[in-house]
Design a protein around this motif. Structure first.
Motif, short mmCIF file in Angstrom:
data_model
loop_
_atom_site.label_atom_id
_atom_site.label_comp_id
_atom_site.label_asym_id
_atom_site.label_seq_id
_atom_site.Cartn_x
_atom_site.Cartn_y
_atom_site.Cartn_z
N UNK A 3 46.66 46.72 35.41
CA UNK A 3 45.29 47.21 35.55
C UNK A 3 44.35 46.08 35.99
N UNK A 4 44.53 44.91 35.42
CA UNK A 4 43.69 43.76 35.79
C UNK A 4 43.86 43.42 37.27
N UNK A 5 45.10 43.41 37.75
CA UNK A 5 45.37 43.06 39.14
C UNK A 5 44.66 44.03 40.09
N UNK A 6 44.69 45.31 39.76
CA UNK A 6 44.02 46.30 40.62
C UNK A 6 42.50 46.11 40.59
N UNK A 7 41.96 45.73 39.44
CA UNK A 7 40.54 45.42 39.36
C UNK A 7 40.22 44.20 40.23
N UNK A 8 41.03 43.15 40.13
CA UNK A 8 40.80 41.96 40.95
C UNK A 8 40.81 42.31 42.43
N UNK A 9 41.76 43.16 42.84
CA UNK A 9 41.86 43.52 44.25
C UNK A 9 40.61 44.27 44.71
N UNK A 10 40.15 45.24 43.92
CA UNK A 10 38.94 45.98 44.28
C UNK A 10 37.73 45.05 44.36
N UNK A 11 37.59 44.18 43.37
CA UNK A 11 36.45 43.27 43.34
C UNK A 11 36.52 42.28 44.50
N UNK A 12 37.72 41.80 44.81
CA UNK A 12 37.87 40.84 45.91
C UNK A 12 37.49 41.47 47.25
N UNK A 13 37.97 42.69 47.49
CA UNK A 13 37.72 43.34 48.78
C UNK A 13 36.26 43.79 48.93
N UNK A 14 35.67 44.26 47.85
CA UNK A 14 34.33 44.85 47.94
C UNK A 14 33.20 43.86 47.66
N UNK A 15 33.49 42.78 46.95
CA UNK A 15 32.43 41.86 46.56
C UNK A 15 32.68 40.44 47.06
N UNK A 16 33.85 39.88 46.75
CA UNK A 16 34.10 38.48 47.10
C UNK A 16 34.21 38.29 48.60
N UNK A 17 34.94 39.16 49.28
CA UNK A 17 35.15 39.01 50.73
C UNK A 17 33.84 39.04 51.51
N UNK A 18 32.96 40.03 51.30
CA UNK A 18 31.68 40.02 52.03
C UNK A 18 30.68 39.03 51.44
N UNK A 19 30.87 38.59 50.21
CA UNK A 19 29.96 37.65 49.58
C UNK A 19 29.18 38.31 48.46
#
Length: 369
Positions: free
Chosen positions: A160-176
């Motif tokens: 579950x944590x890994x899927x959260x990290x992936x969503x956060x990375x794609x939607x927040x970290x990648x664009x800034x």
């Protein structure tokens, strides 16, 4: 009407908020881990009954009903994770974020998988070891979607944590990361998770995690509160997440009173534990526990992850040895088992994490020539 972007929203990677370590959050992590340990040792039946030699309800006739609520420590973990991941991802590149998360999770996890596999393969240990193939798959952390047997019972939470990290990375970290983007992420995920629940589509459930999303989102909202306690949107995110979170927790964990059931978790008890989890992180976010800023809490936080990984399955082995082998009373056995797992966690932290984590982080952060 949409306001014009504020100056703080313009940079792609704005500087993260400078702050001292929130040591009280480290202490809360350990409390959540101990809640889960209480559940695994005395709050349910199953293999742990083999370790005790009888049902934990007989070992702890008064406390086992309270221990049954310990499983909600996982939901508290998810709220803390939302808070911490927002700190970790703010102002970082995607590479840096991935390196920090992988370096934080993998060394202790790999060591725990190897240790539990080896211990369970010993002839004197009565518990079934997974096949060599499944043990190797467990090293990837992808055993859950692949249907392989799990070496660590708690690893479903890491999925579950890994899927959260992936969503956060794609939607927040990648664009800034910006405040506005994070609020949009929280709102979009909350709505999408509700729609996934209604659609009953397995793929959407897998990606959006309707029953756990409110806890991660609530933690993210509480980090925004930590940055600005007057942020009405952040408080709104937290309030909606709490309302949805308690609903999912009750729907998943409540059952009608049944004399044949191992224990009974009442809906009010579940709501109370979820509320206390949100409230504890909120109190820390608001800075009301600065007076409790003690160095030993950092040590407690460092022990939490390895303790969480090893306590369940290796705890069965220790319980059986102490209770059935040496004849120690139930209470003494439980306390000594927790102490043994904390000691093992300290060894993991000292001899695995302290050298492997920075090494792996540097390796993943370096650019190829």
């Amino acid at each position: 009407m949409i306001d014009a972007p504020a100056a703080a929203e313009i940079p792609v990677h704005p500087a993260p908020l400078r702050q001292n370590r929130l040591r009280a959050l480290d202490g809360l992590r350990l409390v959540a881990a101990l809640m889960v340990a209480a559940y695994h040792y005395g709050g349910r039946d199953g293999e742990v009954a083999d370790a005790w030699g009888s049902s934990p309800s007989l070992q702890f006739p008064t406390l086992h009903g309270w221990f049954a609520y310990g499983c909600l420590g996982v939901q508290v973990f998810f709220v803390i994770s939302g808070f911490v991941i927002c700190i970790s991802g703010w102002g970082r590149t995607l590479t840096s974020f991935f390196a920090s998360r992988a370096a934080r999770l993998l060394p202790a996890y790999w060591a725990a998988v190897v240790l539990v596999t080896v211990v369970f393969a010993l002839p004197v240990v009565a518990y079934r070891a997974v096949s060599p193939s499944d043990a190797l798959v467990n090293l990837t952390m992808l055993q859950q979607p692949l249907g392989a047997d799990r070496v660590l019972g708690v690893c479903w939470t890491l999925w579950a944590e890994i899927r959260f990290y992936a969503l956060f990375a794609l939607c927040v970290v990648l664009p800034g990361a910006t405040r506005r983007r994070i609020i949009l992420f929280c709102a979009a995920w909350t709505l999408a998770a509700a729609l996934a629940q209604a659609a009953r589509e397995p793929l959407l459930d897998l990606v959006l995690m309707p029953e756990y999303a409110p806890f991660f989102v609530g933690g993210v909202g509480l980090y925004l509160v930590h940055r600005d306690r007057r942020d009405a949107y952040a408080w709104g995110v937290v309030a909606v997440s709490w309302l949805l979170g308690q609903h999912h927790a009750v729907a998943r964990l409540w059952h009608a009173p049944d004399v044949d059931a191992f224990s009974y978790r009442g809906s009010l008890g579940i709501i109370l534990v979820v509320t206390c989890g949100f409230a504890a992180v909120a109190v820390i976010a608001l800075g009301w526990l600065r007076w409790a800023d003690r160095r030993w809490l950092t040590v407690a936080g460092a022990l939490t992850y390895p303790f969480y990984l090893v306590h369940e399955h290796l705890g069965w082995v220790v319980i059986e040895a102490l209770h059935q082998g040496l004849g120690l009373p139930s209470a003494a056995t439980a306390l000594l088992t927790v102490a043994a797992m904390l000691l093992l966690a300290r060894l993991f932290n000292r001899y695995v994490e302290e050298w492997a984590t920075p090494l792996l982080r540097r390796a993943l952060s370096s650019r190829p020539r």
